[in-house]
Design a protein around this motif. Structure first.
Motif, PDB file in Angstrom:
ATOM      1  N   CYS A  14       0.798  -1.236   0.000  1.00  0.00           N
ATOM      2  CA  CYS A  14       0.000   0.000   0.000  1.00  0.00           C
ATOM      3  C   CYS A  14       0.829   1.284   0.000  1.00  0.00           C
ATOM      4  O   CYS A  14       0.279   2.373  -0.016  1.00  0.00           O
ATOM      5  CB  CYS A  14      -0.972  -0.003   1.170  1.00  0.00           C
ATOM      6  SG  CYS A  14      -0.167   0.239   2.773  1.00  0.00           S
ATOM      7  N   LYS A  15       2.155   1.162   0.033  1.00  0.00           N
ATOM      8  CA  LYS A  15       3.084   2.307   0.008  1.00  0.00           C
ATOM      9  C   LYS A  15       3.048   3.169   1.268  1.00  0.00           C
ATOM     10  O   LYS A  15       3.523   4.293   1.279  1.00  0.00           O
ATOM     11  CB  LYS A  15       2.860   3.185  -1.243  1.00  0.00           C
ATOM     12  CG  LYS A  15       2.926   2.435  -2.559  1.00  0.00           C
ATOM     13  CD  LYS A  15       4.262   1.739  -2.761  1.00  0.00           C
ATOM     14  CE  LYS A  15       4.376   1.090  -4.112  1.00  0.00           C
ATOM     15  NZ  LYS A  15       4.035  -0.320  -4.151  1.00  0.00           N
ATOM     16  N   ASN A  16       2.503   2.655   2.362  1.00  0.00           N
ATOM     17  CA  ASN A  16       2.553   3.317   3.660  1.00  0.00           C
ATOM     18  C   ASN A  16       4.016   3.407   4.104  1.00  0.00           C
ATOM     19  O   ASN A  16       4.743   2.430   4.044  1.00  0.00           O
ATOM     20  CB  ASN A  16       1.724   2.482   4.649  1.00  0.00           C
ATOM     21  CG  ASN A  16       1.764   3.000   6.068  1.00  0.00           C
ATOM     22  OD1 ASN A  16       1.896   4.187   6.317  1.00  0.00           O
ATOM     23  ND2 ASN A  16       1.643   2.087   7.015  1.00  0.00           N
ATOM     24  N   HIS A  17       4.449   4.587   4.543  1.00  0.00           N
ATOM     25  CA  HIS A  17       5.826   4.750   5.017  1.00  0.00           C
ATOM     26  C   HIS A  17       6.005   4.005   6.336  1.00  0.00           C
ATOM     27  O   HIS A  17       5.266   4.251   7.287  1.00  0.00           O
ATOM     28  CB  HIS A  17       6.149   6.230   5.237  1.00  0.00           C
ATOM     29  CG  HIS A  17       6.144   7.020   3.978  1.00  0.00           C
ATOM     30  ND1 HIS A  17       5.992   8.377   3.954  1.00  0.00           N
ATOM     31  CD2 HIS A  17       6.270   6.644   2.673  1.00  0.00           C
ATOM     32  CE1 HIS A  17       6.028   8.809   2.703  1.00  0.00           C
ATOM     33  NE2 HIS A  17       6.190   7.774   1.911  1.00  0.00           N
ATOM     34  N   VAL A  18       7.002   3.106   6.394  1.00  0.00           N
ATOM     35  CA  VAL A  18       7.199   2.314   7.612  1.00  0.00           C
ATOM     36  C   VAL A  18       8.559   2.515   8.274  1.00  0.00           C
ATOM     37  O   VAL A  18       8.716   2.202   9.449  1.00  0.00           O
ATOM     38  CB  VAL A  18       6.949   0.806   7.369  1.00  0.00           C
ATOM     39  CG1 VAL A  18       5.480   0.555   7.040  1.00  0.00           C
ATOM     40  CG2 VAL A  18       7.851   0.245   6.284  1.00  0.00           C
ATOM     41  N   SER A  19       9.564   3.049   7.550  1.00  0.00           N
ATOM     42  CA  SER A  19      10.841   3.305   8.199  1.00  0.00           C
ATOM     43  C   SER A  19      11.698   4.232   7.353  1.00  0.00           C
ATOM     44  O   SER A  19      11.464   4.397   6.155  1.00  0.00           O
ATOM     45  CB  SER A  19      11.597   2.011   8.473  1.00  0.00           C
ATOM     46  OG  SER A  19      12.594   2.242   9.454  1.00  0.00           O
ATOM     47  N   LEU A  20      12.699   4.804   7.998  1.00  0.00           N
ATOM     48  CA  LEU A  20      13.663   5.671   7.330  1.00  0.00           C
ATOM     49  C   LEU A  20      14.926   4.880   6.997  1.00  0.00           C
ATOM     50  O   LEU A  20      15.370   4.040   7.787  1.00  0.00           O
ATOM     51  CB  LEU A  20      14.058   6.829   8.247  1.00  0.00           C
ATOM     52  CG  LEU A  20      12.959   7.777   8.698  1.00  0.00           C
ATOM     53  CD1 LEU A  20      13.482   8.723   9.760  1.00  0.00           C
ATOM     54  CD2 LEU A  20      12.419   8.557   7.507  1.00  0.00           C
ATOM     55  N   HIS A  21      15.522   5.180   5.851  1.00  0.00           N
ATOM     56  CA  HIS A  21      16.777   4.546   5.470  1.00  0.00           C
ATOM     57  C   HIS A  21      17.842   4.771   6.553  1.00  0.00           C
ATOM     58  O   HIS A  21      18.636   3.877   6.854  1.00  0.00           O
ATOM     59  CB  HIS A  21      17.260   5.096   4.128  1.00  0.00           C
ATOM     60  CG  HIS A  21      18.614   4.616   3.739  1.00  0.00           C
ATOM     61  ND1 HIS A  21      18.837   3.329   3.309  1.00  0.00           N
ATOM     62  CD2 HIS A  21      19.820   5.231   3.747  1.00  0.00           C
ATOM     63  CE1 HIS A  21      20.133   3.175   3.070  1.00  0.00           C
ATOM     64  NE2 HIS A  21      20.749   4.314   3.311  1.00  0.00           N
ATOM     65  N   ASP A  22      17.841   5.941   7.159  1.00  0.00           N
ATOM     66  CA  ASP A  22      18.844   6.270   8.179  1.00  0.00           C
ATOM     67  C   ASP A  22      18.708   5.423   9.444  1.00  0.00           C
ATOM     68  O   ASP A  22      19.613   5.419  10.273  1.00  0.00           O
ATOM     69  CB  ASP A  22      18.749   7.748   8.564  1.00  0.00           C
ATOM     70  CG  ASP A  22      19.231   8.672   7.451  1.00  0.00           C
ATOM     71  OD1 ASP A  22      19.842   8.173   6.474  1.00  0.00           O
ATOM     72  OD2 ASP A  22      18.989   9.883   7.543  1.00  0.00           O
ATOM     73  N   ASP A  23      17.583   4.725   9.603  1.00  0.00           N
ATOM     74  CA  ASP A  23      17.362   3.899  10.790  1.00  0.00           C
ATOM     75  C   ASP A  23      17.827   2.458  10.617  1.00  0.00           C
ATOM     76  O   ASP A  23      17.659   1.637  11.516  1.00  0.00           O
ATOM     77  CB  ASP A  23      15.889   3.922  11.198  1.00  0.00           C
ATOM     78  CG  ASP A  23      15.483   5.267  11.797  1.00  0.00           C
ATOM     79  OD1 ASP A  23      16.370   5.987  12.290  1.00  0.00           O
ATOM     80  OD2 ASP A  23      14.283   5.586  11.775  1.00  0.00           O
ATOM     81  N   ILE A  24      18.430   2.132   9.462  1.00  0.00           N
ATOM     82  CA  ILE A  24      18.950   0.773   9.256  1.00  0.00           C
ATOM     83  C   ILE A  24      20.193   0.572  10.112  1.00  0.00           C
ATOM     84  O   ILE A  24      21.120   1.378  10.078  1.00  0.00           O
ATOM     85  CB  ILE A  24      19.284   0.500   7.780  1.00  0.00           C
ATOM     86  CG1 ILE A  24      18.012   0.423   6.948  1.00  0.00           C
ATOM     87  CG2 ILE A  24      20.081  -0.804   7.646  1.00  0.00           C
ATOM     88  CD1 ILE A  24      18.265   0.180   5.468  1.00  0.00           C
ATOM     89  N   ILE A  25      20.179  -0.504  10.885  1.00  0.00           N
ATOM     90  CA  ILE A  25      21.341  -0.894  11.687  1.00  0.00           C
ATOM     91  C   ILE A  25      22.148  -1.945  10.935  1.00  0.00           C
ATOM     92  O   ILE A  25      23.365  -1.920  10.925  1.00  0.00           O
ATOM     93  CB  ILE A  25      20.884  -1.453  13.055  1.00  0.00           C
ATOM     94  CG1 ILE A  25      20.192  -0.349  13.854  1.00  0.00           C
ATOM     95  CG2 ILE A  25      22.060  -2.032  13.832  1.00  0.00           C
ATOM     96  CD1 ILE A  25      19.483  -0.866  15.086  1.00  0.00           C
TER      97      ILE A  25
END
Length: 105
Positions: A14-25
Motif C-alpha cells: 500500500c506504500k505506507n511509510h514504515v521506516s527511514l533509510h537512516d534507521d537501518i542498523i
C-alpha cells in the motif's frame, strides 16, 4: 530547487511509510522469507502479541509487526533477548526485504 526529503521504506502493498533509510542498523539479517533489515525505529505499524520464538540466534521474545494501513505482515519487533550477546536487538525491528520498497531515492 525542491527540498529533498528523507529516503524511506514503504509497505510493498500500500506504500505506507514504515521506516527511514537512516534507521537501518544492519542488512545482514534473515527473515521468514529471506533477507531482512534490522531497523532502530519503525512507524505507521501495529505491533502484535508478544511470544517466545527460537530464532537462528537463540530464544527471543518477539511481536509481529504489521503495516498500520493494510495490515500486511512486514516482520517483527524484538521485545527481549535472552542471550547477553543479543541484547542489542531489544526494541529493534526486523522488516523483510521482500515486504518493503524504497521511496524518495
Amino acid at each position: 530547487m525542491a527540498e529533498i526529503g528523507p529516503r524511506l521504506y514503504c509497505c510493498y502493498k500500500c506504500k505506507n511509510h514504515v521506516s527511514l533509510h537512516d534507521d537501518i542498523i544492519s542488512k545482514t539479517f534473515q527473515g521468514r522469507d529471506g533477507r531482512a533489515f534490522l531497523f532502530s525505529h519503525a512507524m505507521n505499524i501495529s505491533v502484535g502479541r508478544r511470544e517466545d520464538r527460537n530464532l537462528m540466534t537463540g530464544l527471543h521474545t518477539v511481536a509481529d509487526v504489521n503495516c498500520g494501513d493494510c495490515g500486511e505482515l512486514l516482520g517483527w519487533k524484538y521485545e527481549r533477548a535472552y542471550e547477553p550477546s543479543q541484547k542489542y536487538k531489544e526494541g529493534k525491528f526486523i522488516l523483510e526485504k521482500s515486504k518493503i520498497v524504497k521511496d524518495n531515492w
